[in-house]
Design an enzyme around this catalytic site. Structure first.
Site, PDB file in Angstrom:
ATOM      1  N   TRP A   1     -55.028 -11.769 -42.633  1.00 38.45           N
ATOM      2  CA  TRP A   1     -54.778 -12.336 -43.692  1.00 38.45           C
ATOM      3  C   TRP A   1     -55.295 -13.335 -44.395  1.00 38.45           C
ATOM      4  CZ3 TRP A   1     -51.211 -10.161 -47.178  1.00 38.45           C
ATOM      5  CH2 TRP A   1     -50.450 -10.950 -48.135  1.00 38.45           C
TER       6      TRP A   1
ATOM      7  N   TRP B   1     -47.690 -17.729 -52.377  1.00 41.84           N
ATOM      8  CA  TRP B   1     -46.816 -18.171 -53.377  1.00 41.84           C
ATOM      9  C   TRP B   1     -46.818 -17.006 -54.575  1.00 41.84           C
ATOM     10  CZ3 TRP B   1     -42.828 -21.096 -54.241  1.00 41.84           C
ATOM     11  CH2 TRP B   1     -42.578 -22.122 -53.198  1.00 41.84           C
TER      12      TRP B   1
ATOM     13  N   TRP C   1     -39.340 -19.235 -67.125  1.00 40.42           N
ATOM     14  CA  TRP C   1     -39.041 -20.211 -66.028  1.00 40.42           C
ATOM     15  C   TRP C   1     -38.058 -21.179 -66.656  1.00 40.42           C
ATOM     16  CZ3 TRP C   1     -40.088 -18.014 -61.666  1.00 40.42           C
ATOM     17  CH2 TRP C   1     -41.419 -17.040 -61.401  1.00 40.42           C
TER      18      TRP C   1
ATOM     19  N   ASN D   1     -43.266 -19.937 -40.690  1.00 44.60           N
ATOM     20  CA  ASN D   1     -43.580 -18.925 -41.696  1.00 44.60           C
ATOM     21  C   ASN D   1     -42.579 -17.972 -42.422  1.00 44.60           C
ATOM     22  OD1 ASN D   1     -45.818 -17.335 -43.081  1.00 44.60           O
ATOM     23  ND2 ASN D   1     -45.015 -15.609 -42.145  1.00 44.60           N
TER      24      ASN D   1
ATOM     25  N   GLU E   1     -52.708 -11.087 -38.850  1.00 46.68           N
ATOM     26  CA  GLU E   1     -52.390 -12.627 -39.686  1.00 46.68           C
ATOM     27  C   GLU E   1     -53.606 -13.508 -39.823  1.00 46.68           C
ATOM     28  OE1 GLU E   1     -49.704 -13.390 -41.199  1.00 46.68           O
ATOM     29  OE2 GLU E   1     -48.322 -11.737 -40.098  1.00 46.68           O
TER      30      GLU E   1
ATOM     31  N   TRP F   1     -43.568 -20.789 -59.959  1.00 44.74           N
ATOM     32  CA  TRP F   1     -44.277 -20.670 -58.317  1.00 44.74           C
ATOM     33  C   TRP F   1     -45.073 -21.724 -58.326  1.00 44.74           C
ATOM     34  CZ3 TRP F   1     -49.458 -19.979 -57.992  1.00 44.74           C
ATOM     35  CH2 TRP F   1     -49.901 -19.398 -58.926  1.00 44.74           C
TER      36      TRP F   1
END
Length: 465
Positions: A274, A381, A302, A340, A271, A358
């Site tokens: 990441w 996202w 959308w 998370n 993580e 988004w």
């Protein structure tokens, strides 16, 4: 040593998202070069629409207070100025006779532009230290940049552990005369009318000492990370994300503190990796926070109009009728942070059940998260939306009701959705209409209908493409 340094021209340390004394390469280099003038410049002009949101500004105020207090213990202080970085730093250099500026590399597009501008005006020395490895330095066998996380992490992990963290400077030589500083309160970073930060004050301790406390508390739990990180009712995560974002602790410090914990600590270290990966993505795609990475995805159908806007507000306020989503959104509003696993559920719900772009969610998180990091926020996202270079498929739609039960979120829901607190665990994840308290809203859309609407939009998008 100190007296010889005092006779030299001062050097400026330009603080940004690196608000610490330990493992601060720019500060260490400056301390050995002459008297040090630590400076923080509030530059909203450079960031433009990416100026810090309300939650981040609250954190910044308290972090700057903590940094100034730590510097004063070293015989120094923090100088505050507001304006464009290159202009402010050039003015400070003229006022003080400073010979150079030392700073840590930053990789957000606006900071890269600011570094170029400062480098043209002054002698700028940039150092590494905000990531496990300098973004852009972990490359494929042919020298290219990684776009997919798994091979990136494999290559980065081969270069670990990072170097041992640098010690804090023992003392900092002061300039002959301190330049004037803004008063932190005059920046009005804190909310006043209304003061919505009470929950954040109760939950967080911004600053280097607060970061050290969070890390010390997590070391004992690091070995159990894999088994607990997805359970929102258990404090199985590190809560280090805002401290890492503001640089109150370095990733190298975190790595060396937990790497030998055993158990599933390797999952936690990935993580941290990441976070490095996200910076490498925005280095390749600077507009990643506003532009979908997959070709044509910006033309996705959308929803828009009054009903979509009303649904967005309901999502923001935690009134969707889905307890796990609402608990997360209320936790976010109260503490500036969200678990998370729940972030993924809430993001999937907005993008797929509600069919809302988004970028609207990314903007809301940017304003409300205390750990609102441009790279991580945008990458996460776009992963949820299916639009990123390494992303979940759009047709994989999280079911919030089953996710809530699977990850045992009953106690979490009781804390953040108190109007459901009296429901038994078997009903709280999916309160039926006949037992739903009147104070709790009806669902914006049923799961099956939301799923079918999302898949229909996907088929239209593919057909038009």
């Amino acid at each position: 040593m100190t007296s010889s340094l005092a006779a030299q021209s001062p050097v400026i340390v330009w603080f940004r998202r690196d608000l610490r004394l330990r493992d601060q390469a720019a500060l260490s280099a400056a301390a050995s070069a002459g008297p040090v003038i630590p400076v923080y410049v509030l530059d909203d002009e450079c960031a433009k629409h990416r100026r810090m949101g309300g939650a981040s500004r609250w954190w910044l105020h308290h972090s700057l207070e903590a940094l100034d207090a730590a510097l004063r213990k070293k015989g120094s202080r923090l100088i505050l100025r507001r304006g464009r970085c290159e202009e402010v730093l050039a003015q400070l250099a003229r006022e003080t006779g400073a010979s150079a500026v030392h700073a840590l590399h930053h990789y957000e597009p606006w900071w890269r532009n600011a570094q170029k501008a400062v480098g043209k005006a002054l002698t700028l020395h940039l150092h590494h230290g905000n990531y496990l490895a300098p973004p852009g330095s972990v490359t494929t066998g042919t020298g290219g940049a990684y776009k997919i996380f798994t091979p990136f992490w494999r290559a980065l992990n081969e270069r670990m552990p990072p170097a041992e963290p640098l010690r804090r400077p023992h003392t900092l030589a002061a300039p002959e005369r301190w330049p004037e500083s803004d008063a932190l309160g005059d920046w009005k970073l804190l909310p006043a009318k209304p003061d919505w930060a009470g929950g954040m004050r109760d939950f967080w301790e911004p600053g280097e000492e607060g970061a050290a406390g969070r890390l010390a508390a997590f070391v004992e739990a690091a070995a159990r990370y894999e088994g607990q990180r997805n359970l929102p009712a258990i404090e199985g995560t590190s809560f280090l994300s805002p401290h890492l974002h503001f640089g109150e602790i370095s990733p190298a410090q975190v790595w060396h503190a937990v790497a030998d914990a055993g158990g599933s600590v390797a999952t936690f270290l990935s993580e941290i990796g990441w976070r490095d990966y996200a910076q490498n993505v925005i280095l390749q795609f600077p507009d990643y926070g506003a532009t979908s990475a997959k070709e044509g995805f910006d033309d996705f159908p959308w929803r828009s109009g009054a009903q979509a806007e009303a649904d967005l507000v309901a999502w923001q306020q935690g009134r969707t009728g889905y307890p796990i989503v609402d608990a997360g959104m209320r936790q976010l509003w109260h503490t500036g942070w969200m678990h998370n696993r729940v972030r993924m559920i809430a993001a999937s719900f907005l993008v797929k059940h509600l069919l809302i772009d988004w970028r609207r969610g990314e903007q809301w998180f940017w304003d409300t998260l205390v750990d609102a990091d441009y790279g991580s926020n945008a990458v996460n996202w776009q992963w949820s939306a299916g639009s990123g270079v390494d992303a979940n498929m759009f047709v994989r739609i999280m079911a919030p009701l089953s996710q809530s039960e699977k990850f045992d979120a009953a106690r979490y829901i009781r804390e953040w959705v108190p109007e459901l607190a009296d429901l038994p665990s078997g009903e709280i994840h999916d309160p039926a209409p006949m037992i739903r308290p009147r104070a709790y809203p009806a669902r914006l859309i049923e799961h099956r209908a939301g799923r079918e609407r999302a898949l229909g939009a996907w088929e239209r998008f593919k057909g038009e493409g």
